[in-house]
Design a protein around this motif. Structure first.
Motif, PDB file in Angstrom:
ATOM      1  N   GLU A 109       0.839  -1.190   0.000  1.00  0.00           N
ATOM      2  CA  GLU A 109       0.000   0.000   0.000  1.00  0.00           C
ATOM      3  C   GLU A 109       0.877   1.243   0.000  1.00  0.00           C
ATOM      4  O   GLU A 109       1.948   1.264   0.571  1.00  0.00           O
ATOM      5  CB  GLU A 109      -0.892  -0.011   1.233  1.00  0.00           C
ATOM      6  N   MET A 110       0.374   2.283  -0.636  1.00  0.00           N
ATOM      7  CA  MET A 110       1.112   3.538  -0.721  1.00  0.00           C
ATOM      8  C   MET A 110       0.547   4.535   0.287  1.00  0.00           C
ATOM      9  O   MET A 110      -0.654   4.580   0.520  1.00  0.00           O
ATOM     10  CB  MET A 110       0.992   4.125  -2.136  1.00  0.00           C
ATOM     11  N   CYS A 118       2.909  11.058   1.655  1.00  0.00           N
ATOM     12  CA  CYS A 118       4.250  11.193   1.075  1.00  0.00           C
ATOM     13  C   CYS A 118       4.420  10.411  -0.230  1.00  0.00           C
ATOM     14  O   CYS A 118       5.381  10.625  -0.948  1.00  0.00           O
ATOM     15  CB  CYS A 118       5.313  10.782   2.091  1.00  0.00           C
ATOM     16  N   GLY A 119       3.518   9.482  -0.530  1.00  0.00           N
ATOM     17  CA  GLY A 119       3.594   8.741  -1.769  1.00  0.00           C
ATOM     18  C   GLY A 119       4.542   7.559  -1.747  1.00  0.00           C
ATOM     19  O   GLY A 119       4.734   6.903  -2.763  1.00  0.00           O
ATOM     20  N   LEU A 120       5.139   7.283  -0.603  1.00  0.00           N
ATOM     21  CA  LEU A 120       6.041   6.141  -0.479  1.00  0.00           C
ATOM     22  C   LEU A 120       5.262   4.918  -0.011  1.00  0.00           C
ATOM     23  O   LEU A 120       4.172   5.038   0.535  1.00  0.00           O
ATOM     24  CB  LEU A 120       7.148   6.463   0.527  1.00  0.00           C
ATOM     25  N   PRO A 121       5.828   3.711  -0.215  1.00  0.00           N
ATOM     26  CA  PRO A 121       5.178   2.523   0.355  1.00  0.00           C
ATOM     27  C   PRO A 121       5.094   2.640   1.874  1.00  0.00           C
ATOM     28  O   PRO A 121       5.912   3.308   2.503  1.00  0.00           O
ATOM     29  CB  PRO A 121       6.107   1.376  -0.048  1.00  0.00           C
ATOM     30  N   CYS A 179       7.430   4.803   4.726  1.00  0.00           N
ATOM     31  CA  CYS A 179       6.769   6.082   4.992  1.00  0.00           C
ATOM     32  C   CYS A 179       7.552   6.888   6.039  1.00  0.00           C
ATOM     33  O   CYS A 179       7.946   6.374   7.077  1.00  0.00           O
ATOM     34  CB  CYS A 179       5.342   5.849   5.473  1.00  0.00           C
ATOM     35  N   ILE A 180       7.754   8.170   5.747  1.00  0.00           N
ATOM     36  CA  ILE A 180       8.515   9.051   6.644  1.00  0.00           C
ATOM     37  C   ILE A 180       7.640  10.157   7.226  1.00  0.00           C
ATOM     38  O   ILE A 180       8.156  11.100   7.823  1.00  0.00           O
ATOM     39  CB  ILE A 180       9.718   9.672   5.909  1.00  0.00           C
ATOM     40  N   CYS A 181       6.348  10.041   7.088  1.00  0.00           N
ATOM     41  CA  CYS A 181       5.442  11.113   7.539  1.00  0.00           C
ATOM     42  C   CYS A 181       5.562  11.375   9.032  1.00  0.00           C
ATOM     43  O   CYS A 181       5.576  12.529   9.456  1.00  0.00           O
ATOM     44  CB  CYS A 181       3.998  10.754   7.190  1.00  0.00           C
ATOM     45  N   GLU A 182       5.648  10.326   9.851  1.00  0.00           N
ATOM     46  CA  GLU A 182       5.707  10.526  11.301  1.00  0.00           C
ATOM     47  C   GLU A 182       7.024  11.177  11.714  1.00  0.00           C
ATOM     48  O   GLU A 182       7.053  12.017  12.607  1.00  0.00           O
ATOM     49  CB  GLU A 182       5.508   9.216  12.045  1.00  0.00           C
ATOM     50  N   GLU A 183       8.137  10.828  11.046  1.00  0.00           N
ATOM     51  CA  GLU A 183       9.421  11.445  11.380  1.00  0.00           C
ATOM     52  C   GLU A 183       9.413  12.932  11.038  1.00  0.00           C
ATOM     53  O   GLU A 183       9.922  13.760  11.791  1.00  0.00           O
ATOM     54  CB  GLU A 183      10.573  10.743  10.651  1.00  0.00           C
ATOM     55  N   VAL A 184       8.818  13.285   9.907  1.00  0.00           N
ATOM     56  CA  VAL A 184       8.720  14.691   9.516  1.00  0.00           C
ATOM     57  C   VAL A 184       7.808  15.435  10.489  1.00  0.00           C
ATOM     58  O   VAL A 184       8.093  16.561  10.895  1.00  0.00           O
ATOM     59  CB  VAL A 184       8.207  14.819   8.064  1.00  0.00           C
TER      60      VAL A 184
END
Length: 102
Positions: A4-5, A9-12, A16-21
């Protein structure tokens, strides 16, 4: 092999790096309140529950400081005065040091 994407962020999902950002953008306020019978409670405010998993963070902090705690109105409350060590633990967890006010 279909993964799943992430919609943000569009990454698998595995990458996914959303939480780190999101951790770097949080403005965190750490303070100590006094409750009845002069019991101290460390209060952590300013976390966005849609970007940060508050349940996971609370569980980590409770085990790190060996205390009880809860989440009330998107604010983490820990039993006892942990203000001195809280900033170092939050930085270790990935939050930005400039955004943490003790």
């Amino acid at each position: 092999m279909s993964s799943e994407m992430c919609t943000v962020c569009g990454l698998p999902k595995e990458l996914c790096i959303c939480e780190e950002v999101a951790k770097e953008q949080q403005r965190i306020i750490v303070k100590v309140d006094t409750r009845k019978y002069k019991k101290e409670v460390t209060v952590i405010e300013g976390l966005n529950p849609t970007e940060i998993n508050l349940q996971e963070l609370t569980s980590y902090l409770k085990s790190k400081f060996a205390c009880g705690g809860t989440i009330k109105d998107n604010v983490i409350e820990l039993q006892g005065n942990h203000r001195n060590r809280m900033k170092a633990v939050l930085i270790q967890k990935g939050f930005s040091p400039e955004q943490i006010k003790v």
